[in-house]
Design an enzyme around this catalytic site. Structure first.
Site, PDB file in Angstrom:
ATOM      1  N   TYR A   1      17.202  30.129   6.784  1.00  0.00           N
ATOM      2  CA  TYR A   1      16.106  30.888   7.394  1.00  0.00           C
ATOM      3  C   TYR A   1      16.240  30.966   8.915  1.00  0.00           C
ATOM      4  O   TYR A   1      16.542  29.974   9.577  1.00  0.00           O
ATOM      5  CB  TYR A   1      14.759  30.236   7.071  1.00  0.00           C
TER       6      TYR A   1
ATOM      7  N   LYS B   1       0.843  -1.198   0.000  1.00  0.00           N
ATOM      8  CA  LYS B   1       0.000   0.000   0.000  1.00  0.00           C
ATOM      9  C   LYS B   1       0.876   1.245   0.000  1.00  0.00           C
ATOM     10  O   LYS B   1       2.076   1.182   0.287  1.00  0.00           O
ATOM     11  CB  LYS B   1      -0.930  -0.003   1.212  1.00  0.00           C
TER      12      LYS B   1
ATOM     13  N   MET C   1      12.504  24.356   1.412  1.00  0.00           N
ATOM     14  CA  MET C   1      11.611  23.546   0.588  1.00  0.00           C
ATOM     15  C   MET C   1      12.382  22.720  -0.440  1.00  0.00           C
ATOM     16  O   MET C   1      12.095  21.544  -0.654  1.00  0.00           O
ATOM     17  CB  MET C   1      10.593  24.429  -0.130  1.00  0.00           C
TER      18      MET C   1
END
Length: 389
Positions: free
Chosen positions: A270, A37, A318
């Protein structure tokens, strides 16, 4: 399609999968269900299923009919059990694709039977018993035992449902505390009692009784019954893997894209959560939380280079993240970095992230190409991004 970039990629070692399958088969001596799955927990359901079929596995398990149909449309012919609910509107596809559906309660059984009445079609099913996971399945504990047994027996008597199997799921089999051991024993004993009482009323035996998940395969041989369902172990992760001789199947890798030298006192990434304490050689890696390198790992983990472990520094972005290469003189532009895999344990990374290895492999995003390796050769590559035809 194939990726055109040497950016970030996941290597899926099918030889490691084969090793794990045979090691587990030697241990259990019973039917083997491969849980595939969620795209085989990020490893690639089609390629993993093809390998398991080649190795002789008996069954596959997926979460939904969509996952099952994907396998059928890609040539997977072995039995497939759908663990989740399938709407009654999809019963024709369950029949068409020769799928086995889980029955978790009387209402769903009745829906399927109603769709199939006045036809000569039969739907193969496995019945799920809730013995303490408190999620899906017929409630059979304490005062619900008689009603649960009766409800399961009723399904066994339906004309259009072919009841092949019955199963339950352990909630604490991977925990070695006394409380967990007692709970697992309670679940198993209850499951055995339910099976015995239903078979007595039905005057037949279930062809397949199964309940052994990863923790039970490692710790409770008495639970193997007719078939086992290892998940984490099959892919070579978890606290039991090394002792059982299992190997990690996935390695998540990236390559250094930029290197800069920063003076002492420089804030990295950051928020300035990391400040250099000396002149520091910093590598930029084209991997970030959008690829599956989770932000919670920022400033907390080490990654593997050709010169050994190196610390990740600064907040993971990101699309990018940074690594301290000050003590790694041989690491240069395009040098390979292992986020997790054979040389950098995913179990340790998961512990730092306060999660489980499953979450890390499932988090590897669709923009990360998978490279399938067999006999030290890349035999297939897959990039899940969509392009117009």
């Amino acid at each position: 399609m194939k990726s055109t970039l040497r950016r970030t990629w996941a290597e899926i070692d099918l030889d490691a999968l084969e090793n794990n399958y045979y090691k587990l088969k030697q241990r259990v001596h019973t039917k083997f269900l491969g849980v595939v799955k969620a795209d085989a927990y990020g490893h690639g359901a089609i390629q993993v299923s093809q390998k398991l079929a080649q190795l002789g596995a008996d069954y596959l398990a997926v979460s939904s009919i969509d996952e099952a149909m994907e396998l059928r449309e890609n040539g997977i012919e072995m039995p497939i059990l759908i663990l989740g609910h399938t709407p009654k509107e999809q019963v024709d596809n369950l029949i068409k694709y020769h799928l086995t559906q889980t029955i978790t309660c009387k209402a769903k059984a009745i829906e399927y039977e109603e769709v199939l009445k006045d036809t000569n079609k039969r739907l193969k099913v496995h019945i799920k018993v809730d013995t303490g996971m408190s999620r899906l399945g017929y409630l059979c504990d304490d005062e619900g035992f008689d009603n649960g047994v009766e409800g399961i027996y009723e399904v066994c008597c339906f004309d259009n449902l072919d009841v092949e199997g019955i199963f339950t799921h352990f909630a604490m089999s991977d925990d070695d505390s006394d409380k967990a051991k007692a709970y697992t024993k309670h679940q198993f004993d209850l499951f055995q009692r339910v099976c015995t009482e239903v078979e007595k009323k039905w005057d037949q035996s279930f062809k397949i009784k199964h309940c052994a998940n990863t923790g039970a395969v490692a710790n409770y041989p008495e639970t193997y019954l007719d078939m086992v369902r290892p998940g984490l172990l099959l892919y070579g992760y978890g606290e039991y893997a090394q002792d059982l001789g299992l190997l990690p199947v996935m390695s998540l890798k990236t390559a250094i894209s930029t290197i800069k030298i920063y003076p002492k006192g420089t804030s990295i990434s950051y928020g300035g959560t990391y400040v250099t304490d000396k002149t520091t050689r910093v590598g930029v890696m084209p991997i970030g939380y959008a690829d599956g390198f989770q932000r919670i790992l920022s400033n907390k983990c080490t990654l593997m280079t050709e010169d050994g472990p190196a610390r990740q520094i600064g907040r993971i972005c990101m699309d990018m993240s940074m690594i301290d290469l000050t003590d790694c003189p041989n690491v240069d532009i395009n040098s390979e970095i292992e986020i997790f895999g054979k040389h950098n344990s995913i179990d340790e990374l998961a512990q730092i992230a306060q999660t489980i290895p499953y979450e890390l492999t499932c988090s590897v995003s669709k923009r990360v190409p998978r490279k399938y390796i067999e006999n030290n050769q890349i035999i297939d590559e897959e990039l899940l991004l969509r392009f117009p035809r």
